[in-house]
Design a protein around this motif. Structure first.
Motif, PDB file in Angstrom:
ATOM      1  N   LEU A  48       0.879  -1.161   0.000  1.00  0.00           N
ATOM      2  CA  LEU A  48       0.000   0.000   0.000  1.00  0.00           C
ATOM      3  C   LEU A  48       0.919   1.215   0.000  1.00  0.00           C
ATOM      4  O   LEU A  48       1.541   1.512   1.008  1.00  0.00           O
ATOM      5  CB  LEU A  48      -0.853  -0.032   1.267  1.00  0.00           C
ATOM      6  N   ALA A  49       1.008   1.889  -1.152  1.00  0.00           N
ATOM      7  CA  ALA A  49       2.040   2.917  -1.209  1.00  0.00           C
ATOM      8  C   ALA A  49       1.674   4.059  -2.138  1.00  0.00           C
ATOM      9  O   ALA A  49       0.796   3.950  -2.989  1.00  0.00           O
ATOM     10  CB  ALA A  49       3.351   2.296  -1.665  1.00  0.00           C
ATOM     11  N   ASP A  50       2.380   5.164  -1.928  1.00  0.00           N
ATOM     12  CA  ASP A  50       2.280   6.299  -2.825  1.00  0.00           C
ATOM     13  C   ASP A  50       3.405   6.154  -3.838  1.00  0.00           C
ATOM     14  O   ASP A  50       4.583   6.313  -3.496  1.00  0.00           O
ATOM     15  CB  ASP A  50       2.437   7.586  -2.005  1.00  0.00           C
ATOM     16  N   SER A  51       3.035   5.812  -5.043  1.00  0.00           N
ATOM     17  CA  SER A  51       4.022   5.479  -6.063  1.00  0.00           C
ATOM     18  C   SER A  51       5.024   6.610  -6.242  1.00  0.00           C
ATOM     19  O   SER A  51       6.232   6.391  -6.300  1.00  0.00           O
ATOM     20  CB  SER A  51       3.293   5.186  -7.367  1.00  0.00           C
ATOM     21  N   HIS A  52       4.533   7.831  -6.294  1.00  0.00           N
ATOM     22  CA  HIS A  52       5.431   8.946  -6.556  1.00  0.00           C
ATOM     23  C   HIS A  52       6.468   9.093  -5.437  1.00  0.00           C
ATOM     24  O   HIS A  52       7.629   9.388  -5.685  1.00  0.00           O
ATOM     25  CB  HIS A  52       4.635  10.228  -6.716  1.00  0.00           C
ATOM     26  N   VAL A  63      13.793  10.343   2.566  1.00  0.00           N
ATOM     27  CA  VAL A  63      13.608   8.890   2.432  1.00  0.00           C
ATOM     28  C   VAL A  63      13.038   8.315   3.727  1.00  0.00           C
ATOM     29  O   VAL A  63      12.048   7.591   3.729  1.00  0.00           O
ATOM     30  CB  VAL A  63      14.954   8.196   2.106  1.00  0.00           C
ATOM     31  N   TYR A  64      13.666   8.683   4.821  1.00  0.00           N
ATOM     32  CA  TYR A  64      13.253   8.170   6.119  1.00  0.00           C
ATOM     33  C   TYR A  64      11.794   8.529   6.415  1.00  0.00           C
ATOM     34  O   TYR A  64      10.989   7.691   6.817  1.00  0.00           O
ATOM     35  CB  TYR A  64      14.174   8.761   7.192  1.00  0.00           C
ATOM     36  N   GLY A  65      11.456   9.801   6.158  1.00  0.00           N
ATOM     37  CA  GLY A  65      10.094  10.270   6.403  1.00  0.00           C
ATOM     38  C   GLY A  65       9.070   9.493   5.575  1.00  0.00           C
ATOM     39  O   GLY A  65       8.023   9.092   6.073  1.00  0.00           O
ATOM     40  N   ILE A  66       9.404   9.273   4.331  1.00  0.00           N
ATOM     41  CA  ILE A  66       8.476   8.572   3.439  1.00  0.00           C
ATOM     42  C   ILE A  66       8.285   7.122   3.898  1.00  0.00           C
ATOM     43  O   ILE A  66       7.158   6.623   3.997  1.00  0.00           O
ATOM     44  CB  ILE A  66       8.989   8.614   1.980  1.00  0.00           C
ATOM     45  N   ILE A  67       9.372   6.453   4.216  1.00  0.00           N
ATOM     46  CA  ILE A  67       9.266   5.048   4.642  1.00  0.00           C
ATOM     47  C   ILE A  67       8.464   4.946   5.939  1.00  0.00           C
ATOM     48  O   ILE A  67       7.627   4.064   6.102  1.00  0.00           O
ATOM     49  CB  ILE A  67      10.677   4.421   4.824  1.00  0.00           C
ATOM     50  N   LYS A  68       8.694   5.882   6.846  1.00  0.00           N
ATOM     51  CA  LYS A  68       7.927   5.920   8.099  1.00  0.00           C
ATOM     52  C   LYS A  68       6.442   6.031   7.802  1.00  0.00           C
ATOM     53  O   LYS A  68       5.610   5.329   8.380  1.00  0.00           O
ATOM     54  CB  LYS A  68       8.359   7.131   8.940  1.00  0.00           C
ATOM     55  N   ARG A  69       6.099   6.942   6.881  1.00  0.00           N
ATOM     56  CA  ARG A  69       4.693   7.151   6.548  1.00  0.00           C
ATOM     57  C   ARG A  69       4.087   5.903   5.916  1.00  0.00           C
ATOM     58  O   ARG A  69       2.876   5.751   5.865  1.00  0.00           O
ATOM     59  CB  ARG A  69       4.554   8.346   5.602  1.00  0.00           C
ATOM     60  N   HIS A  70       4.935   5.043   5.402  1.00  0.00           N
ATOM     61  CA  HIS A  70       4.442   3.801   4.796  1.00  0.00           C
ATOM     62  C   HIS A  70       4.499   2.639   5.783  1.00  0.00           C
ATOM     63  O   HIS A  70       4.432   1.486   5.372  1.00  0.00           O
ATOM     64  CB  HIS A  70       5.260   3.477   3.548  1.00  0.00           C
ATOM     65  N   GLU A  71       4.678   2.940   7.046  1.00  0.00           N
ATOM     66  CA  GLU A  71       4.773   1.926   8.101  1.00  0.00           C
ATOM     67  C   GLU A  71       5.895   0.929   7.842  1.00  0.00           C
ATOM     68  O   GLU A  71       5.799  -0.244   8.204  1.00  0.00           O
ATOM     69  CB  GLU A  71       3.449   1.169   8.262  1.00  0.00           C
TER      70      GLU A  71
END
Ligand code: ADP
Ligand code: MG
Length: 473
Positions: free
Chosen positions: A210-214, A303-311
């Motif tokens: 479940l991800a934001d492709s961009h 990168v870190y922020g995005i991965i966090k938001r993706h659990e």
């Protein structure tokens, strides 16, 4: 020198009795004559306090102050010199200024992108509308299609800006991690440059997440940029995906994560690597080892922020001269990813007869949304700000079945207007249109079942699909 305190002696690594009687220029500066300028000499000649900031050969910065002690005639008989090591202070100051600058740029970028998105929405919207009403064989179709393609690229640029300003809404959809990698591959090739070998090893079956492709594309771009910087003389950059099961032992050993099935993305390079000290700090915003103007220190923080938001979670393995390997774990979802993202032109969204309250402060966007919705059978009531929307709702409460609210509006924003309306009708549903994630907007406080988000620039088909989807829920 007739006297010095313990701090001065310690700083030189000498005993006090060994330095009294010597010259300060010999002791601290290794010279045979006074420095030029010298605040001590200044104070002796003027009888007034003086000061100087100097950087010593060991790279430390000192704030020097001198105070003369005057004799009966008013001449400086003795001078006291106080030196403070302000290296740390200066470093923090520079860091603070840098942080402030980045924040200002972020605001600026976010603000421009927001307005620009509105303009793009109008261009894309009217373009699509024209296409919808054109005959299949109209020779002018190609022109419109070219306009739309250029607008898509412009929309992509604004997304970048928003991501940088960290104002972007995360829009997670079921997708296959392998598809993301495939999609971004040619961009990565360009980033990486010709000197570096680039190889991908996608897992043999789909990896539904479940991800934001961009945003995941952004992650890969940032990793690739760093890999390139780490391999100025060439090397190999490898991205592989696989499926892994994490057990309770893994999670307790690392101190994070939940046991379960994960998609694992590994990005490795054969570059110069990092020591332990650097490894510990790389995810900090503004941490960079690159020279001024080259690095922002934001790449891995994003990168870190995005991965966090993706659990998910990310870790790094590296040693000097042994290359670097990043591992990113993203939770797998059971659902199969939806087939294809692109809509066929003839795959028109369903029509409707419901009444929609439309609140948008930009008149051209309001007109556009109204045209799109009425073309597909809906009735539309218009409001030009949040307050107006609440009033219009009160006057027409029995007719309105759906709210279509811009999030950023004068007088009352979309969320506030929605809250007001929900006090009158607790089940009313809303589609929110937003340019970027409002800091004020706490998505968790919204009734998930009754709201949908749509990000600008909006295409008419997207809008119609979201409206229909929510009404049919
Ligand atoms: P920037 O690239 O602007 O310096 P990043 O947040 O992207 O900021 O990276 C922070 C630091 O982490 C870099 O300055 C570098 O020291 C280190 N680093 C990141 N990726 C790598 C890599 N692949 N190899 C070696 N060092 C890296
Ligand atoms: Mg970087």
């Amino acid at each position: 020198m007739i006297w010095a305190n313990k701090g001065a002696a310690d700083g030189l690594g000498k005993k006090l009795e060994d330095i009294v009687g010597l010259h300060c220029y010999t002791l601290w500066h290794g010279r045979t004559e006074p420095c030029d300028p010298c605040p001590v000499l200044d104070s002796f000649s003027t009888g007034r306090p003086a000061g100087l900031v100097v950087t010593t050969p060991d790279g430390r910065t000192w704030d020097l102050r001198t105070i003369p002690l005057l004799d009966d005639r008013g001449d400086a008989a003795t001078v006291i010199e106080v030196g403070r090591d302000i290296t740390e202070h200066r470093r923090l100051e520079a860091q603070y200024l840098q942080a402030q600058k980045m924040e200002a740029i972020g605001h600026l970028a976010g603000g421009v992108a927001h307005d620009f998105n509105n303009i793009l929405s109008a261009i894309i919207g009217y373009g699509h509308l024209t296409l919808m009403n054109m005959r299949e064989d109209d020779p002018l179709r190609l022109n419109i299609e070219n306009i739309l393609e250029a607008s898509d690229r412009a929309a992509y640029l604004t997304q970048e800006l928003l991501l940088f300003g960290r104002k972007q809404v995360t829009e997670r959809k079921p997708l296959d991690l392998n598809d993301v990698l495939l999609k971004v591959k040619k961009f990565l090739l360009r980033v990486i440059g010709a000197d570096v070998e680039f190889e991908t090893f996608p897992f043999s079956s789909p990896l539904p997440i479940l991800a934001d492709s961009h945003q995941l594309e952004q992650v890969l771009m940032n990793l690739a940029t760093n890999a390139r910087d780490a391999m100025p003389k060439g090397g190999t950059f490898t991205v592989a995906t696989e499926q892994v099961a994490l057990g309770a032992d893994f999670c307790s050993a690392h101190g994070y994560g939940k046991p379960g099935a994960y998609a694992l993305l590994t990005a490795s390079d054969t570059g110069k690597g990092m020591n332990e000290e650097t490894c510990k700090r790389i995810f900090e915003p503004f941490f960079t080892t690159k020279e001024v103007g080259k690095g922002t220190g934001l790449g891995l923080a994003v990168v870190y922020g995005i991965i966090k938001r993706h659990e998910g979670f990310i870790n790094v393995y590296s040693e000097p001269n042994k290359g670097t390997r990043f591992k990113i774990y993203l939770p797998l979802v059971a659902r199969e990813p939806r087939e294809g993202v692109a809509m066929q032109a003839d795959d028109m969204p369903a029509r409707g007869t419901e009444t929609i309250l439309l609140a948008e402060d930009d008149p051209s966007l309001r007109q556009l949304a109204k045209t799109v919705l009425t073309t597909f059978g809906y009735s539309v009531l218009e409001a030009n700000d949040g307050k107006d929307a609440v009033e219009k709702f009160i006057a027409n409460r029995d007719r309105i079945q759906l709210l279509l609210f811009d999030l950023v509006m004068p007088k009352m924003n979309g969320k506030e207007a929605f809250d007001e309306v929900r006090k009158i009708n607790a089940c009313i549903k809303a589609v929110f249109v937003s340019g970027y994630a409002e800091d004020a907007l706490d998505k968790d406080s919204l009734p998930e079942h009754d709201v949908l988000f749509i990000q600008k620039p909006v295409t008419p088909i997207d809008l119609l699909r979201k409206v229909r989807e929510l009404l049919d829920r």
